[in-house]
Design a protein around this motif. Structure first.
Motif, PDB file in Angstrom:
ATOM      1  N   MET A   1       4.393 -12.145   3.258  1.00 58.90           N
ATOM      2  CA  MET A   1       4.379 -10.985   3.790  1.00 58.90           C
ATOM      3  C   MET A   1       3.240 -10.895   4.869  1.00 58.90           C
ATOM      4  N   SER A   2       3.368 -10.366   5.993  1.00 56.05           N
ATOM      5  CA  SER A   2       2.707 -10.479   7.057  1.00 56.05           C
ATOM      6  C   SER A   2       1.418  -9.215   6.826  1.00 56.05           C
ATOM      7  N   LEU A   3       0.555  -9.457   7.671  1.00 59.84           N
ATOM      8  CA  LEU A   3      -0.759  -8.440   7.228  1.00 59.84           C
ATOM      9  C   LEU A   3      -0.201  -6.934   7.902  1.00 59.84           C
ATOM     10  N   SER A   4       0.618  -6.863   8.708  1.00 55.62           N
ATOM     11  CA  SER A   4       0.902  -5.547   9.345  1.00 55.62           C
ATOM     12  C   SER A   4       2.169  -4.824   8.340  1.00 55.62           C
ATOM     13  N   GLN A   8       1.464  -1.611   6.070  1.00 53.33           N
ATOM     14  CA  GLN A   8       2.333  -0.425   6.427  1.00 53.33           C
ATOM     15  C   GLN A   8       2.969  -0.078   4.838  1.00 53.33           C
ATOM     16  N   GLU A   9       2.679  -1.120   4.059  1.00 53.37           N
ATOM     17  CA  GLU A   9       3.325  -0.637   2.721  1.00 53.37           C
ATOM     18  C   GLU A   9       1.946  -0.105   1.825  1.00 53.37           C
ATOM     19  N   LEU A  10       0.895  -0.409   1.892  1.00 52.69           N
ATOM     20  CA  LEU A  10      -0.258   0.223   1.496  1.00 52.69           C
ATOM     21  C   LEU A  10      -0.400   1.867   2.073  1.00 52.69           C
ATOM     22  N   LYS A  11      -0.390   1.984   3.313  1.00 51.87           N
ATOM     23  CA  LYS A  11      -0.041   3.343   4.021  1.00 51.87           C
ATOM     24  C   LYS A  11       1.070   4.191   3.187  1.00 51.87           C
ATOM     25  N   LYS A  12       2.246   3.526   3.151  1.00 53.72           N
ATOM     26  CA  LYS A  12       3.211   4.591   2.282  1.00 53.72           C
ATOM     27  C   LYS A  12       2.838   4.765   0.816  1.00 53.72           C
ATOM     28  N   LYS A  13       2.056   3.945   0.100  1.00 54.58           N
ATOM     29  CA  LYS A  13       1.817   4.165  -1.232  1.00 54.58           C
ATOM     30  C   LYS A  13       0.678   5.307  -1.122  1.00 54.58           C
ATOM     31  N   GLU A  47      -9.530   2.377   0.913  1.00 51.56           N
ATOM     32  CA  GLU A  47     -10.487   1.535   1.149  1.00 51.56           C
ATOM     33  C   GLU A  47     -10.088   0.054   1.526  1.00 51.56           C
ATOM     34  N   GLU A  48      -8.968  -0.144   0.887  1.00 45.68           N
ATOM     35  CA  GLU A  48      -8.318  -1.584   1.217  1.00 45.68           C
ATOM     36  C   GLU A  48      -7.559  -1.574   2.481  1.00 45.68           C
ATOM     37  N   ILE A  49      -7.021  -0.395   2.970  1.00 44.35           N
ATOM     38  CA  ILE A  49      -6.519  -0.128   4.149  1.00 44.35           C
ATOM     39  C   ILE A  49      -7.477  -0.357   5.424  1.00 44.35           C
ATOM     40  N   ASN A  50      -8.437   0.321   4.980  1.00 37.93           N
ATOM     41  CA  ASN A  50      -9.608   0.128   6.132  1.00 37.93           C
ATOM     42  C   ASN A  50     -10.231  -1.102   6.525  1.00 37.93           C
ATOM     43  N   LYS A  51     -10.203  -1.729   4.973  1.00 39.84           N
ATOM     44  CA  LYS A  51     -10.809  -3.092   4.916  1.00 39.84           C
ATOM     45  C   LYS A  51      -9.984  -4.065   5.852  1.00 39.84           C
ATOM     46  N   LEU A  52      -8.776  -4.076   5.785  1.00 42.75           N
ATOM     47  CA  LEU A  52      -7.591  -4.964   6.266  1.00 42.75           C
ATOM     48  C   LEU A  52      -7.631  -4.672   7.644  1.00 42.75           C
ATOM     49  N   SER A  53      -7.926  -3.606   7.998  1.00 43.12           N
ATOM     50  CA  SER A  53      -7.612  -3.043   9.394  1.00 43.12           C
ATOM     51  C   SER A  53      -8.852  -3.435  10.222  1.00 43.12           C
ATOM     52  N   THR A  54      -9.820  -3.755   9.615  1.00 44.80           N
ATOM     53  CA  THR A  54     -11.110  -4.243  10.532  1.00 44.80           C
ATOM     54  C   THR A  54     -11.119  -5.644  10.638  1.00 44.80           C
TER      55      THR A  54
END
Length: 55
Positions: A1-4, A8-13, A47-54
């Motif tokens: 699974m790619s990072l993007s 997206q999956e984390l944002k949906k959750k 927090e996970e989304i923010n960490k991965l986005s940066t």
């Protein structure tokens, strides 16, 4: 699974939890402990989304 796609999956959750919390808060038979657990899960996802986005 790619990072993007993972992001997206984390944002949906996160959105699903947000919607679920909003519905529960409007319900007269609200379980405050359950809402607190869901909010904690939302925060952990955010927090996970923010960490991965940066990175």
């Amino acid at each position: 699974m790619s990072l993007s796609s993972h992001l997206q999956e984390l944002k949906k959750k996160h959105q699903h939890l947000s919607d679920h919390v909003a519905v529960m808060q409007r319900s007269p038979a609200t379980d405050d402990l359950e809402i607190a657990k869901l909010k904690k899960q939302k925060l952990m996802l955010k927090e996970e989304i923010n960490k991965l986005s940066t990175h």
